[in-house]
Design an enzyme around this catalytic site. Structure first.
Site, short mmCIF file in Angstrom:
data_model
loop_
_atom_site.label_atom_id
_atom_site.label_comp_id
_atom_site.label_asym_id
_atom_site.label_seq_id
_atom_site.Cartn_x
_atom_site.Cartn_y
_atom_site.Cartn_z
CG ASP A 102 -2.98 3.70 -1.78
OD1 ASP A 102 -3.23 3.97 -2.41
OD2 ASP A 102 -2.96 3.07 -0.42
CB SER A 104 -0.87 -0.14 0.57
OG SER A 104 -1.61 1.15 1.10
#
Length: 455
Positions: free
Chosen positions: A246, A107
């Site tokens: 992200d 992530s």
């Protein structure tokens, strides 16, 4: 459930260190494959299939191969996507009727980290009992299936186009983005070859940054963790709006034409209030224990029910399902719109906000002017995994003192990170000076206690 390997969002860590090693990931793939094969309800002459996507980290190649080997040994067919956003894997798991989807990503973490997370049938996060079964399976020996029962692997060549069209389908047909100049910061992550096409095909003039991944630059001074790059690009290009994603594409933040940053709390407010006025808000909104107190007060003024879940999208999703609601999210920019997708999706969340702006012909600052966000300070204190702040007398005494002082005008929250060996100290309230003062004092108290515990 006590998890040995699974955190709040799969298995994560530093590459080369347990558990993110090739041998462990191969065993993880094998254990997951065995569980999936055992639970497969289809024709027993057919092998179950699993789809694998990844972000742009260099370690993704190695971990993808390890997973593929483990799944094949368990008799599971593998569909390889290459670099794809996490929500794309969830969508394609459902669209291709796979028994599971696996994402190789850490992530928003820097490139030396990586992780493995799972989606079950239908593109939903795995249930606790399935994760428990996979963990138990890791203790069993890896016994390869006979050659005629080994899984096969193939690449899905049209995954990009499928997901781009899915994202576009969540934006109203009667609206478009013509005349809007948009800067996209893809963080050199998994959205780099997806997001620019989505917004361009909806009519926007797109300026893209963070779209040249090299395996090492994911989230590096860009994306949601470093929005300064987006703010600068918006101002330099005199854009109408900026959107940052992200590394794996399930989070996003926005910047307006003046360079002001809008986090997940504010975007959740925009979507919720618009839907409420349209009579399309089903129930209320789910936030987390980290959601700003100012947002809760703003929802209360608009008579919008609000509930808090533990930090992590799986807990937001669980509470949404429990209440029968559709909208929830976190300040990090991880928003869930269950009427649009089964999981948090940065691109789709951004389109939901843009829908409000286009339909109302207003700007971000206009649709958020009634929200007063309280100053909030978050400090991450490194700790050992076995450090328990709840049993530490000095830390608890400091907490009581802070909460007594801030009572009625703020709150304090301490929680262990689900992805890093840190304790997150959060203080928020009306007085910025007091918030900073207590956050630093509590963090220092935790650091002293943690150091003392290691002696």
């Amino acid at each position: 459930m006590t998890r040995k390997y699974f955190g709040t969002d799969g298995v994560r860590g530093r590459v080369g260190e347990a558990p993110i090693t090739p041998d462990f990931v191969m065993r993880l793939g094998y254990a997951a494959g065995r569980i999936l094969a055992a639970s497969d309800r289809r024709n027993k002459n057919e092998r179950p299939s699993v789809i694998i996507g990844k972000d742009t980290r260099i370690s993704g190649y190695m971990l993808e191969s390890a997973l593929e080997a483990g799944l094949s040994a368990a008799g599971v067919d593998v569909l390889l996507l290459g670099p794809m956003p996490t929500p794309a894997v969830a969508y394609l798991t459902r669209a291709l009727r796979c028994q599971a989807g696996i994402v190789i990503s850490a992530s928003h973490n820097p490139y030396p980290d990586n992780g493995i997370k799972f989606f079950g049938p239908g593109g939903l996060k795995l249930q606790d009992k399935v994760e428990r079964a996979i963990e138990n399976g890791l203790d069993e020996p890896l016994v390869c299936m006979p050659s005629d029962k080994l899984g096969k692997a193939r690449r899905i060549e049209d995954a990009d186009g499928r997901y781009i069209e899915f994202c576009k389908s969540t934006f109203p047909n009667e609206l478009d983005l013509r005349g809007m100049k948009v800067v996209l910061d893809c963080g050199h992550g998994a959205t780099y070859h997806i997001a620019p096409h989505v917004f361009h095909e909806l009519g926007a003039e797109v300026i893209s940054i963070g779209v040249k991944p090299d395996g090492l630059n994911i989230n590096l001074e860009c994306g949601t963790t470093h929005p300064e790059a987006l703010q600068q690009a918006v101002m330099e290009n005199q854009a109408d709006i900026g959107i940052a994603f992200d590394g794996d594409g399930d989070r996003m933040m926005m910047v307006d034409a003046d360079g002001k940053l809008y986090d997940g709390d504010l975007m959740l407010y925009i979507i919720a209030c618009y839907r409420a006025k349209q009579g399309r808000l089903k129930g209320g909104v789910v936030g987390t224990v980290m959601t700003n107190l100012g947002l809760e007060h703003a929802f209360d003024k608009n008579k919008i029910p609000f509930a808090r879940a533990a930090v992590g999208d799986r807990y937001v999703l669980e509470l949404l399902e429990e209440k029968g609601w559709q909208l929830g999210g976190e300040a990090s920019g991880h928003l869930i719109c269950l009427d649009k997708h089964t999981t948090g999706d940065g691109i789709i969340s951004a389109l939901q906000v843009l829908q409000v702006l286009r339909a109302s012909k207003r700007k971000l600052k206009d649709v958020t002017k009634d929200v007063v966000i309280y100053p909030q300070v978050l400090i991450n204190v490194p700790i050992k995994k076995d450090f328990n702040f709840r049993d530490n007398i000095p830390v608890q005494a400091m907490l009581i003192e802070a909460e007594t002082t801030l009572k009625g005008s703020g709150r304090v929250l301490l929680r262990n990170s689900g992805t890093e060996p840190v304790l997150r100290v959060m203080v928020e309230g009306k007085d910025a000076g007091a918030v900073r003062h207590w956050a630093e004092r509590i963090a220092a108290s935790v650091e002293d206690a943690a150091n003392a515990a290691t002696l």
